[in-house]
Design an enzyme around this catalytic site. Sequence first.
Site, PDB file in Angstrom:
ATOM      1  N   ASP A 206      -0.499   1.279   3.485  1.00  0.00           N
ATOM      2  CA  ASP A 206      -1.232   1.170   2.218  1.00  0.00           C
ATOM      3  C   ASP A 206      -2.674   1.592   2.473  1.00  0.00           C
ATOM      4  O   ASP A 206      -3.017   1.997   3.590  1.00  0.00           O
ATOM      5  CB  ASP A 206      -1.135  -0.258   1.644  1.00  0.00           C
ATOM      6  CG  ASP A 206      -1.115  -0.236   0.112  1.00  0.00           C
ATOM      7  OD1 ASP A 206      -2.069   0.297  -0.483  1.00  0.00           O
ATOM      8  OD2 ASP A 206      -0.136  -0.730  -0.475  1.00  0.00           O
ATOM      9  N   HIS A 278      -1.699   4.961  -2.615  1.00  0.00           N
ATOM     10  CA  HIS A 278      -1.871   3.926  -1.589  1.00  0.00           C
ATOM     11  C   HIS A 278      -1.938   4.551  -0.197  1.00  0.00           C
ATOM     12  O   HIS A 278      -1.271   4.097   0.736  1.00  0.00           O
ATOM     13  CB  HIS A 278      -0.735   2.904  -1.667  1.00  0.00           C
ATOM     14  CG  HIS A 278      -0.794   2.030  -2.902  1.00  0.00           C
ATOM     15  ND1 HIS A 278      -1.631   0.955  -2.999  1.00  0.00           N
ATOM     16  CD2 HIS A 278      -0.136   2.104  -4.093  1.00  0.00           C
ATOM     17  CE1 HIS A 278      -1.477   0.372  -4.197  1.00  0.00           C
ATOM     18  NE2 HIS A 278      -0.585   1.062  -4.885  1.00  0.00           N
ATOM     19  N   GLU A 341       1.622   3.514  -8.583  1.00  0.00           N
ATOM     20  CA  GLU A 341       0.175   3.487  -8.789  1.00  0.00           C
ATOM     21  C   GLU A 341      -0.550   4.675  -8.154  1.00  0.00           C
ATOM     22  O   GLU A 341      -1.613   4.508  -7.557  1.00  0.00           O
ATOM     23  CB  GLU A 341      -0.397   2.159  -8.250  1.00  0.00           C
ATOM     24  CG  GLU A 341       0.182   0.948  -8.958  1.00  0.00           C
ATOM     25  CD  GLU A 341      -0.318  -0.397  -8.405  1.00  0.00           C
ATOM     26  OE1 GLU A 341      -0.429  -1.331  -9.200  1.00  0.00           O
ATOM     27  OE2 GLU A 341      -0.583  -0.489  -7.185  1.00  0.00           O
TER      28      GLU A 341
END
Length: 542
Positions: A206, A278, A341
């Site tokens: 991440d 990420h 995301e």
Amino acid sequence: MNTALFCGTLCAAFAAAALPAAGAPSIVPKPVSLEVERGAFVLDGDTVVLFAEAPSGAEAEARYLASVLRPATGFALPVRGLDAGAGARNAIVLGLGDTGGGLGEEGYRLEVEGDSVRLTAPAAAGLFYGVQTLRQLLPAEIMSRVKCEGVAWTVPCVVIEDRPRFAWRGLCVDVARHFMPKEFLLEFIDVLALHKMNSLHLHLTDDQGWRVEIKKYPKLTEVGAWRAETIVGHGGKSRSFDGTRHGGFYTQEEIREIVAHAAARHINIVPEIEMPGHAQAAIAGYPELGNTGETLAVLTKWGVNPYIFNAEESTILFLQDVLEEVLDLFPSPYIHVGGDEAVKEQWEKSPAAQARIKELGLADEHALQSYFIGRMDAFLTEKGRRLVGWDEILEGGLAEGATVMSWRGTKGGIAAAKAGHDVVMAPTSHTYLDYYQGDPKTEPLAIGGNLPLEQVYGFNPIPKTLTRAEAERVLGAQGQLWSEYIATPEHLEYMAFPRACALAEVVWTPQDARAYDDFRARLEKHVERLERLGVNFRSLDP
Ligand code: TNX
């Protein structure tokens, strides 16, 4: 001593002291069918563990059984092949074979009688789950890591037939936001196994950390595994940082150890390598993977971050090299590539990304993400594996072989199932174990949300809007332990348990056999087991 008398008295005491719900044993997750009969089997130093020699596979489960019974009892039970014809008194007998009851790949039949225990299953996984049930039929002290004196190791006579409702029974642990030591993961796997869970998804990369050694690209961990410090609390206006370097990663050797430990407990480790979002920790190691050419540090705060991978051919090949090593480490049929995301703002501004969209004849940035994920899908499919991604991979078109993990509710999962794709349900509403489980005023700081035990238990992974055929596409469900606000193993256990016990029952027990009050009563007894195991679970609300 007269064993029958001894047992009768003892079982009565046992029932009165410990067994709620009309004397039925408190097994979590609840078995499909359980009949309690009179009497009990008493495990003692003379008990033997026998396995039927052919077909092979039962021996490993028999040895596992003896090993888990040893610490608390102190008995070094002999494990032997069963000679045909020989009597099996004071024995626990494990055998693979057709039980005739449609128990599937993971089911088992357990029969406890006064002088023997018989565990039969069509496959080794079923024997393993039968062993977990047997452990739970013993007094809670059996979970102790140290020898318990003065305990009568009785098992009530029962006939149990059992099999799971779903094939994917999982938890996701985010080891990227906060690194968790290997030793802890090994113990955590043991506790998952007790609950008949069979999948551990490791969120390995991440913005805030890259946690798996990749030999070809050492800077992923030399640089990407370490951040200078971490934001304190929720940040807010006066954000401050703790000034403490944080990090760590698993060497390939350690990964192999984790995978093998899990495999011996019939748990598959699903690795996740996040892309295209990420990605800041990776870009910190290799700035050429980004869109801006900036030299970045590993991120020290939380949230959705604009630094995503570029979509150049060289980056796709870099990530496929990474996956190549990941495939070598993780035998999992499923490989997770994230997909969530991924803010498109840098792709919108980047001339290179815009040129790429044109060159590939794509409509927009969403289609570029789809292309990106599609390349990974083709790569993994060719290697005989299957891609899994968060539900954002539906946007811009779903890759052919993709399995969708539905987190923003069940909508994405429903759409994927209707389109003929496999689905794992992981909605925030019922499975986000990083959310508060009680009043935030009295709970340790969490990301937010509200997910009490009862709500987790109330989850049905099959949405009503699916037809029977579409419902078949739902492989199961998974709880998420995102670790922005979970810095230690103890805190991770606190967030996981007892909610993961509820989730285990959601994915194991038939929907119509489940009721919260009944679960809650069994849980009273079950947390004694967690206590003995040394799990830092959250106490049950009165
Ligand atoms: C959303 S769930 C995320 C994670 C966060 C989590 C916090 C998902 C696919 N993405 O990156 O850690 O929320 O609850």
